[in-house]
Design an enzyme around this catalytic site. Structure first.
Site: not given
Ligand SMILES: Cc1cc2nc3c(=O)[nH]c(=O)nc-3n(C[C@H](O)[C@H](O)[C@H](O)COP(=O)(O)OP(=O)(O)OC[C@H]3O[C@@H](n4cnc5c(N)ncnc54)[C@H](O)[C@@H]3O)c2cc1C
Ligand code: FES
Ligand code: FES
Length: 1344
Positions: A817, A895, A1276
């Protein structure tokens, strides 16, 4: 290279065949591997490079050879990355391209893996195809056990393996295959009765993801034949002497034993190469140069096998596979008492490397390498095998006893001597032999401790006459516990002997607390535990023979069981599309990944498969060897002298800005003054070839002034080294909550990081366009836009001059990423400097060293709860090891906080997140993105609550589960809540209550093996937490022939995004998928794309594609109305001639998002994906090994766009989680050096780690109104479900601890490695091996 003419080869000519084509190579370089030759010289890029160390199987090819002395034609799978080109004389090589292609005809092996959904990113696929192909060439009707053995050396990071086995089951006896014998009467596949599975009773519930009846039949008689020319050159002839000279090494292949001995006399320092599985590693990874190589692999004298009076004599060059086959034969024919030693060797061979290695590695190589963790040497030593050594003056026989190894990797063998053979003895009537290997992963792993034990009794008694205990992994050499053995001679084999043996072994088998390899307490305990296993085994055998010996307690019997793998079975359940839906509407159907067939044939093009540009150069990185230091000087003079070097690149060569970074520009493209981690990129060397660039990069000398590094979270906490901000997420009244609580409990847990281990390492190719500063990059990245902007910044050009193109990736998982830019910017700078194309594909060790991984987390919690188990207050602090730059650490921590309560409703809660700034390579995104870390700590405290109350954990979990309409700590109301449904279905599908009862019975009946069970929920928020990223674009062109070119902002990394996008476009446009094509992702088609991440790509890009397609449908509507009976092509043509724009742009942004931490308001997520898993495991309390017995997963993915792809994501994610929570361990030295840099030392799950029973069910009737076609994100969320295995292990350990009278909560860090499991099962053996005082030594590795 000459590919013509049929002449007898000269001594300097290497003659071999590749896929039926003859090759005569006159300049064969002894240091070139078959893989490099195939990919670079022959352009056969189907064979992949995954590790270069024989550990992943991506490079598997089949070799065929006619063996003169046995007159046999051999076919065997090998690792092309370790096979020296020079070893291929008179060999036929078959690569994935040689067996079939999409363009011509697929081989069934290729077709079945693809159609069974066994290929996601596809990078492992050619290797797996070739392993299966080689198996079928030798055995057209294999059993599943043969298939599993064939795959011991192959890794896949995407699929979770289940679909590969399922697809290939159709070739097996169990799968109903007739091996082609039934062709005349109708092949089982041809008549459709193959492995098709029965469907469930429920009408719209489907349980089959493919139909075996669609497979082309397998006809083994149609395989390519061995080249007749090779046969005639080999048959009846001894191989000739050969000599190949390379830059640095000469390869000498003698044709007789005499010649071999003469050469060894002349070149005592020469390396003897047979399988090259040791030497190849030394050359590649330890920079060893061996100027003379002697290659006796095919000499009959060294391959001969004969029976002697005392045993079986194997030539030193016998491969381990061959040795295994001979010994198995002996075991079948000889009386059992004679074959105890053979069985011990076979037991070690079962777990020795993978088949590709065993097919070439020689027994002599294993002995002569003298590795302290050799698996065979302990057996050879414990049983006194005899070695015949020879030099040109004669021979001698030495016995392998405690005098054979004279030091680390040294033996009594003299430099001029060679090992000719080894005699493995028959066992005696009263002799018992066992061998043990304990390693982090059962399959294809190096030992932690390996042992062999032999005892001989006075006939008819249990009195010890002779005892030999040999260990690997307990010293610098394979070693024998001679003192212990001596004290036990003449003693009865009973409890007293056991106690004395253990006390004595604890004294004798000591290890320095700083010993290399670490795990010192565990290794010492193992030396005792393994003896105990031997003790029990022998006791049982004595009794079986009628000798009066102590009885083995019934509950101890299972401790002596030898591990037997069971063939996994599986069920997948999903909701079928409603009856009557048109066939062309493929949404909701289990459509195959659209690149799968190409991936299976090797035709799919990955970044490094792009053909070489004419003037292309190769780049190799120069990286820091210090974790924290000032750079004093850089000396490139030696590097620049080396052949092929074009230039070096350092910070001064950057025309634009050296500042870079994913979110903040807190990194450098190339370090100029200071380095802040080992692996920090300082510069690069560019040369004509990869080998030259890599050699030169190693020759760059850097002087450092060392500074104190911070490596661990604990060190960072002590130094208060945190990135800002420190996030807090709070709701309710914490103080009141704790006051209300009946109990308050505190705990902590550390969760290790994880390496992405995408099979394709980072790769970039930069091509300057020659004008206006334009440059084109081919990159394996999840983020084309980020690559574009950071390259533009480094080059000092506007973004519109940089085009980034991504065809596909061989896996990403978050690792591609942001961290891909550390390589792509450097490659772009080099290409810009030289104005020539520059390429770099990182080696696996470099990739692991440089690019970071999942953040390790440390969690500290205080939890208040009622007597009922209801949690009423939670105060939790998370510390992540962010490394030397910020990268995405803040979003990851956020998160984690968003998932700190997992699926449990807690009224009063505070979570704080600290990102530790350390001197590790920057950690980054990894599937789950902090969510798994957040939830893992939650599952720790909920387990503690249950254990402290003595209540079943599943009851406490269920009691605390959210219900519809409740609010999360970040004020998001849970609507369309399906977790309770998932939970109930999982309970019933897994038969939880019956299992629990059975586990309890099992545990009461077994002292040393324990079973454990856990059911764990997950609730995963879907959306990027950075608001602006929740947008996507698409571009759709319709051409005048009706074909459609679709482009969208997402990248394909194996997850099937392109397939899903084509399904979406197909439905909206109302045309079959075959008319739609996706070529690549590129910054000049869809700009400013978000990274393909956060599981949101199908939602975001799917909606953008839908938007673009709807625009086009609208434009075509008039022509359709005008000619309703016309075809798609008619309407397109009509519109074109009517001057209608047949190209449309689509766009989508997720509505109503935007959470604010300060005010704790706004929606953080668009919706949640829910799932529940129930797992059962069995733990061997003596070794810490565990078996995954069963897992049942129920997952809510809404209305699945493609059940095959979604189930693939569930299973693949689950297996990655299994690695995270139970297996994968990154070891760092206290100085911050990563010690685990390849598949040899870093173990991801292999085929053998799949749960024996695996059920995956997609929740039915659960439409999601927040995403495309009522689907849900899936990438995920399933990963965390593997924590069910971790907590099942913890459950089993708790049962073991109860046996020692220990109850209540205990700390178990993740991963639950065999070391941690063993150490936690506190018992009489662990007590004899107490750990050293932590402050008294410097450990080999630290918990970061
Ligand atoms: C992926 C992988 C997994 C592995 N797994 C295991 C494992 O599970 N257990 C384990 O024990 N090992 C393992 N190994 C190590 C290795 O495979 C074995 O040691 C193997 O037996 C070496 O044989 P070889 O023929 O390939 O050796 P080579 O590399 O060809 O040679 C090794 C050494 O032996 C010497 N030598 C070889 N033959 C002779 C001879 N006749 N006379 C004198 N010297 C000789 C050579 O000079 C050289 O120094 C693994 C290696 C790899 C790459
Ligand atoms: S590349 Fe050869 S085994 Fe990994
Ligand atoms: S499909 Fe196996 S590694 Fe990706």
């Amino acid at each position: 290279m000459d590919t013509s003419g049929a002449q007898s080869p000269r001594p300097d000519e290497l003659l071999f065949f590749v896929n039926g084509q003859k090759i005569v190579e006159r300049n064969a370089d002894p240091e070139t591997t078959l893989l490099t030759y195939l990919r670079r010289k022959l352009g056969l890029t189907g064979t992949k490079l995954g590790c270069a160390e024989g550990g992943c199987g991506a490079c598997t090819v089949m070799l065929s050879r006619y063996q003169t002395h046995t007159e046999q034609l051999l076919h065997y799978a090998v690792n092309a990355c370790l096979a020296p080109l020079c070893s291929l004389h008179l060999v036929a090589v078959t690569t994935v391209e040689g067996i079939g292609s999409v363009a011509k005809k697929l081989h069934p092996v290729q077709e079945r893996i693809a159609r069974a959904h066994g290929s996601q990113c596809g990078f492992c696929t050619p290797g797996i195809v070739m392993s299966m192909y080689a198996l079928l060439r030798n055995n057209p009707t294999p059993k599943m056990a043969d298939v599993e053995e064939a795959f011991q050396g192959n890794l896949c990071r995407c699929t979770g393996y289940r679909p590969i086995l399922e697809g290939y089951k159709t070739f097996t006896v169990e799968g109903g295959c007739c091996g082609g014998r039934g062709r005349d009467n109708g092949c089982c596949m041809a008549n459709g009765s193959g492995a098709e599975r029965s469907s469930e009773e429920v009408v719209d519930e489907a349980t089959s993801l493919f139909n075996a009846a669609d497979f082309a039949p397998f006809d083994p008689t149609q395989e390519v034949i061995f080249p007749p020319e090779l046969m005639s050159l080999t048959k009846g002839q001894r191989s000739a002497s050969l000599c190949f000279h390379g830059d640095r090494a000469t390869w000498l292949q003698p044709n007789s034993l005499d010649e071999f001995l003469r050469l060894k006399w002349k070149h005592p320092d020469a390396r003897v190469v047979v399988g090259n599985t040791e030497v190849g590693i030394e050359v590649k990874f330890k920079s060893m140069v061996y100027p003379v190589i002697l290659a006796p692999a095919f000499m009959p004298e060294l391959n001969a096998v004969r029976r002697s009076e005392d045993g079986v004599v194997f030539g030193a060059a016998c491969t381990l596979s061959h040795m295994g086959a001979v010994l198995r034969q002996e075991v079948e024919t000889l009386p059992p008492h004679q074959t105890q030693v053979f069985l011990a060797v076979l037991e070690q061979l079962r777990w020795f490397a993978g088949l590709q290695i065993r097919n070439v590695a020689a027994v002599g190589g294993n002995i002569m390498t003298a590795s302290p963790i050799s698996d065979l040497n302990p057996v050879f030593m414990a049983t006194g095998c005899k070695l015949t050594l020879m030099d040109k003056d004669g021979s001698r026989v030495v016995r392998m006893d405690d005098t054979f190894f004279t030091g680390y990797r040294r033996t009594v063998v003299r430099p001029q001597e060679i090992l000719v053979s080894i005699e493995i003895p028959y066992s005696q009537k009263t002799q018992f032999v066992s061998a043990f290997k304990q390693s982090p992963r059962r399959e294809d792993d190096i030992s932690t401790v390996t042992a062999a034990m032999s005892v001989t009794f006075t006939p008819g008694t249990d009195v010890v006459e002779d005892l030999r205990l040999s260990y690997g992994g307990m010293a610098a050499t394979t070693t024998m516990a001679t003192r212990t053995a001596e004290t036990l001679l003449g003693r009865r084999w009973g409890e007293e002997l056991l106690q004395d043996a253990c006390s004595s072994l604890a004294q004798e088998m000591t290890l320095d607390p700083s010993a290399p390899g670490g795990m010192v307490t565990y290794r010492r305990t193992l030396s005792l535990s393994l003896f105990y296993k031997f003790y029990l085994t022998v006791l049982q055998k004595l009794r079986d023979q009628g000798v009066k010996a102590d009885e083995v307690r019934a509950d101890c019997l299972s401790a002596a069981d030898v591990y037997h793998a069971e063939t996994p079975s599986s069920v997948q359940v999903y909701q079928a599309v409603p009856e009557g839906r048109v066939q062309d509407d493929v949404v909701g159907r289990p459509m195959m990944h659209l690149s799968a067939l190409k991936q299976a044939t090797g035709e799919a093009v990955y970044c490094d498969d792009v053909p070489l540009y004419e003037n292309e150069l190769y780049l190799s990185l120069v990286t820091s060897t210090r974790a924290h230091a000032n750079i004093l000087s850089i000396d490139t003079s030696a590097a620049e002298q080396l052949p092929g070097v074009v230039c070096c690149v350092f910070a001064a060569d950057i025309p634009g800005s050296n500042a870079t970074g994913a979110v903040q520009y807190d990194e450098t493209v190339l370090a100029d003054r200071q380095v802040t981690c080992v692996g920090h990129i300082i510069g690069a060397v560019v040369a004509d070839t990869q080998l030259h660039a890599q050699r030169a990069a190693k020759a760059v000398r850097i002087q450092y002034e060392e500074l104190q590094p911070l490596v661990t979270i604990q060190e960072a906490i002590a130094a208060q080294s945190f990135y800002q901000p420190i996030r807090t997420l709070q709701s309710g009244d914490l103080e009141a909550g704790f006051k209300q609580a009946d109990h308050v409990l505190e705990g902590e847990m550390h969760m290790g990081g994880q390496e992405h281990f995408y099979l394709e390492t980072n790769v970039s190719l930069a091509v300057p366009r020659g004008e206006d500063g334009e440059i084109e990059l081919f990159v394996s990245t999840q983020s084309a836009a980020k690559t574009q902007s950071l390259v533009a910044k480094a080059l000092g050009v506007p973004a519109n001059r940089v085009v980034v193109r991504v065809k596909r990736m061989g896996g990403g998982f978050g690792g591609k990423e942001t961290r891909t830019t550390v390589l792509s910017t450097v490659v772009a700078v080099a290409a810009n400097k030289l104005k020539r194309p520059v390429r770099c594909m990182l080696d696996r060790d470099e990739d692991m060293l440089v690019t970071g991984g999942r953040h390790p987390f440390y969690g500290k919690y205080k939890v208040g709860f009622l007597n009922s188990g209801k949690v009423v207050a939670l105060d939790v602090s998370y510390y992540s090891n962010a490394g030397n730059s910020m990268d995405l650490s803040l979003s990851i921590m956020e998160r984690a906080l968003f998932h700190m309560e997992n699926s449990y409703s807690v009224a009063n809660v505070r979570g704080r997140g600290f990102m530790c700034r350390t001197n590790l390579p920057s950690n980054t995104a990894f599937r789950g993105f902090g969510g798994p870390q957040g939830m893992m700590i939650a599952e720790s405290w909920i387990t503690d609550v249950a254990q402290s109350l003595g209540r079943p954990a599943e009851e406490v979990r269920r009691l605390n589960l959210y219900v519809e309409g409740e609010s999360t700590p970040y004020t998001q109301i849970l609507t369309q809540f399906t977790l309770d449904r998932c939970w109930d279905e999982c309970l019933s599908r897994s038969g939880y209550q019956q299992r629990r009862a059975a586990v309890n019975i099992y545990n009461s009946q077994n002292r040393w093996t324990k079973r454990g069970l856990a059911i764990v929920p997950t609730k995963f928020g879907i959306s990027f937490t950075a608001l602006f990223l929740n947008q996507a674009g698409a571009l759709v062109h319709i051409y005048t022939d009706g074909s459609v070119l679709l482009t969208h902002g997402g990248t394909e990394m194996g997850q099937g995004l392109h397939t899903k996008m084509i399904q979406v476009a197909s439905r909206v446009l109302g045309i079959p998928c075959s008319k739609i094509h996706i070529s690549e992702t590129s910054t000049n088609t869809v700009p400013n794309t978000s990274p393909t991440a956060a599981s949101a790509s199908s939602d975001l890009n799917g909606a953008a594609v839908q938007n673009a397609c709807e625009i086009l449908v609208k434009r075509l509507e008039p022509y359709k109305t005008k000619s309703p009976k016309g075809s798609w092509e008619d309407w397109v043509r009509a519109a074109y001639f009517d001057r209608v724009n047949l190209s449309a742009n689509g766009f989508y942004k997720t509505p109503d998002l935007g959470y604010d931490f300060v005010s704790n308001s706004g929606r953080a997520f668009n919706y949640f994906t829910y799932g529940v898993a129930c797992s059962e495991v069995e733990v061997d309390c003596l070794t810490g090994a565990h078996k995954n017995l069963s897992t049942t997963i129920v997952m809510d993915v809404g209305h699945s766009l493609n059940p095959a792809i979604d189930i693939g994501q569930v299973e693949g994610g689950f297996m990655q989680g299994l690695g995270l929570f139970t297996l994968e361990e990154l070891h760092y030295s206290p100085q911050g050096v990563l010690l685990t840099r390849g598949p040899g030392s870093y173990k991801i799950p292999a085929f053998g780690d799949i749960p024996t029973q695996l059920t995956v069910s997609l929740l039915r009737d659960a439409p999601n109104d927040k995403a495309i076609f009522a689907s849900k994100a899936v990438g995920e969320p399933p990963l965390f479900l593997a924590s069910a295995n971790f907590y099942a292990i913890k459950d089993a350990i708790a049962a073991a601890r109860l046996e020692s009278g220990i109850s209540g909560p205990f700390r178990l860090d993740s991963p639950a490695s065999s070391e941690r499991i063993r150490n936690a099962c506190s018992d009489r053996f662990t007590k004899l091996c107490p750990p050293a005082e932590p402050s008294s030594f410097v450990p080999w590795s630290v918990q970061v």
